[in-house]
Each structure stands twice: as structure tokens, then as C-alpha cells.
Scaffold this motif. Sequence first.
Motif, short mmCIF file in Angstrom:
data_model
loop_
_atom_site.label_atom_id
_atom_site.label_comp_id
_atom_site.label_asym_id
_atom_site.label_seq_id
_atom_site.Cartn_x
_atom_site.Cartn_y
_atom_site.Cartn_z
N ILE A 181 0.84 -1.20 0.00
CA ILE A 181 0.00 0.00 0.00
C ILE A 181 0.87 1.24 0.00
O ILE A 181 0.62 2.20 -0.75
CB ILE A 181 -0.93 -0.01 1.23
N LEU A 182 1.88 1.25 0.84
CA LEU A 182 2.79 2.40 0.92
C LEU A 182 3.43 2.70 -0.42
O LEU A 182 3.57 3.87 -0.81
CB LEU A 182 3.87 2.14 1.97
N LEU A 192 1.43 10.95 3.56
CA LEU A 192 1.22 9.82 4.46
C LEU A 192 0.77 10.25 5.84
O LEU A 192 0.17 9.45 6.57
CB LEU A 192 2.50 8.98 4.55
N ASP A 193 1.02 11.48 6.19
CA ASP A 193 0.61 12.01 7.49
C ASP A 193 -0.91 12.01 7.64
O ASP A 193 -1.42 12.08 8.75
CB ASP A 193 1.16 13.43 7.67
N GLY A 217 5.19 6.49 8.30
CA GLY A 217 4.41 7.72 8.19
C GLY A 217 2.91 7.58 8.33
O GLY A 217 2.19 8.58 8.31
N LEU A 218 2.39 6.34 8.48
CA LEU A 218 0.96 6.13 8.54
C LEU A 218 0.42 6.25 9.96
O LEU A 218 1.17 6.15 10.93
CB LEU A 218 0.61 4.74 7.98
N THR A 219 -0.88 6.43 10.07
CA THR A 219 -1.58 6.39 11.35
C THR A 219 -2.36 5.08 11.42
O THR A 219 -2.95 4.64 10.44
CB THR A 219 -2.54 7.59 11.50
N LEU A 220 -2.37 4.46 12.60
CA LEU A 220 -2.99 3.16 12.80
C LEU A 220 -4.44 3.31 13.23
O LEU A 220 -4.73 4.01 14.21
CB LEU A 220 -2.23 2.35 13.85
N GLY A 221 -5.34 2.66 12.52
CA GLY A 221 -6.74 2.63 12.93
C GLY A 221 -6.99 1.47 13.88
O GLY A 221 -7.07 0.32 13.46
N ARG A 309 -5.88 16.54 13.23
CA ARG A 309 -4.75 16.68 12.29
C ARG A 309 -5.06 16.01 10.97
O ARG A 309 -4.82 16.57 9.88
CB ARG A 309 -3.50 16.03 12.91
N ILE A 310 -5.60 14.82 11.02
CA ILE A 310 -5.87 14.06 9.81
C ILE A 310 -7.00 14.70 8.99
O ILE A 310 -6.87 14.91 7.78
CB ILE A 310 -6.22 12.59 10.16
N LEU A 311 -8.08 15.04 9.66
CA LEU A 311 -9.26 15.54 8.95
C LEU A 311 -9.08 16.94 8.40
O LEU A 311 -9.75 17.32 7.44
CB LEU A 311 -10.48 15.50 9.87
#
Length: 316
Positions: A181-182, A192-193, A217-221, A309-311
Motif C-alpha cells: 500500500i505504501l 502519508l501524514d 508515516g501512517l496512522t494506525l486505525g 490533524r488528519i481531517l
Amino acid sequence: MVETARGPVPASDLGRTLMHEHVFVLTADVQQNYPDEWGDEDVRVADAVRRLSELPEHGIGTIVDVTAIGQGRNVPRVKRIADQVPGLNIVVATGIYTFDEVPMFFWRRHREAMTELFVRDITEGIAGTGVKAGMLKCAVDEKGLTQGVERVLRSVAQAHAQTGTPVTIHTHAAGQHGPAILEVLKQEGADLDRVVLGHSGDATDSPDYLESMVQAGLTLGMDRFGIDHFATFQDRSDLVVELCRRGLADRMVLSHDTCCYIDWFEPGSLDDLTQWHYLHVSQDVLPYLREHGVTEDQIDAMLVRNPARILAGKAG
């Protein structure tokens, strides 16, 4: 500003946010042709209003409804519900949910067709409602990056790159498809942030893999609390505790992946999932995390700062 079903709101006003939920998950063609399965529209809407109205009472200010094409997305219905729950922001999504092939509608159309529709949902609004998508959604499940799945992922990444709208990706944690995916995300110029690797909380025996995804760089759900068919409450919670111990609270978000109604299963077959509801994180998960050393600042990161931050996208 973050787009919601009632219009844009400042990211600072989102409050505690559940980043991966649904209002309804439906099979649109079946519901259209066999409407007796769904029943009375007003009754379903009233039930959703009742359930969602409980969230602000338990400190939740926002949910992200990640229902996309392939999951029965109906934004006019969601807007009708949101207008009756003024204490809760509902962010809606655009994208396509498929584990293999793209929908036939897109199969023989030009490759940019998906991206163009996603961008239109983000910039102009959805189905005449004026509601703009605040999240992009796709899926990479057990089969991994099939030709169709990769095409959707690239279209989502392209729409993200054009608009700054964040991305959440349903994943099959056991398959550990994160590196593949990356690679696609990087090729398409994604930030990626602002990408969430969804259902990471299923990987209860793979904290090192998850840490490597954070380092990339990803955020974990950590977003399936209450779905004990994949992992127990304790295992899911202990994984969050461990990742917080490793200093990764700034790269996790919490949620349930629940809904008011889903037609994918035989009636009654999910009755054993007694904690699969919108209040489980507030009522059960947070007390457990606190008891096991997770600080209030770390909880604030996972429920408030990281979602904001993400939204916020490029506007943030």
C-alpha cells in the motif's frame, strides 16, 4: 475546516472523534428490489437518531461515516439524520469498497473516471445535498492488491493529492499489506501524514509490524473495538497499551466500525457481539486503558488531536 453533513466546522471544534464508523451498511440493489427487508424508512431513521444522540452524552463530538460505494452510501439519508442530532458532527466519505474487481460501472470507462467522481464529491457535494465528502475510503483485504483494488487505491490517492482530503484504508491485518500500500501511495504523491491504515487493531500479535507502519508515516486505525470475532476486547486493548508504551499514541485513532443496521449478515447472527456499539470505547475501552497506564494526554492524542490533524487536510 472539516466538511460534515451539516457543513464545514473548524477542526478545533470536532471534539473527541471516532474515525471509522458507519450509520447504515446496505446492499443497495437488494434494498431497492426487496424493500421489505429494510422495512419502514422513518423507523430506521428514528432508531439511528436515537443511537447517535447518545454519543454527545458520552463525550463524543464527531464520527466519520466511512460508508462508500459498495456499502450502500446514501448521503441524503445521513443528512436527514445529522440534522436531527445537532450535538454530533458526521463526516461522510467518498470512495469505493471492493476486495477484488472495480464495479462494472467503471470497468470500461477511462481510468480517471473514479478520481473525477471522488473529486466532485469533495469539491461540489454529493447527490444534490451540498454535503461534501471529508474522507476518502478504499479497501485492501485478504487478496491484496488485485488489479481492481490497486486501481481504486490509485484513484483514491490521486483524489487525495488533488484535494488534500484524508484517506482511510480498510486492511486485512493478517496479510500485512502495508508495504505494498505504501508503495502505491508514494507513487501517487500521497501525504502519508493523513492516511489511516484501518483495522490495524486486528493485528494483536504484530506490534512490530504496526510500529514499522508508523515509522513509514501512517496512522494506525485501532477501530474495531467490539468485534470480538477477530480479536478479544483484552487483546485489542492490550495492543493499544503496548503501542502507547512504545510512544506511538500520536499515531493511533480509536473507533468501532459499527453501525445502526447492516444487511450483510443473517438476522441475529451478530447478537453475540454485545459490545459492538458506538459507546464501547467511551464506556469500556478508555477505563481499561487508564487502568493499564495510558495517560490522559495519550487518550487526548488518539481521540482529539490525531483526528483533527488528519481531517483538517491541507487546510490545517
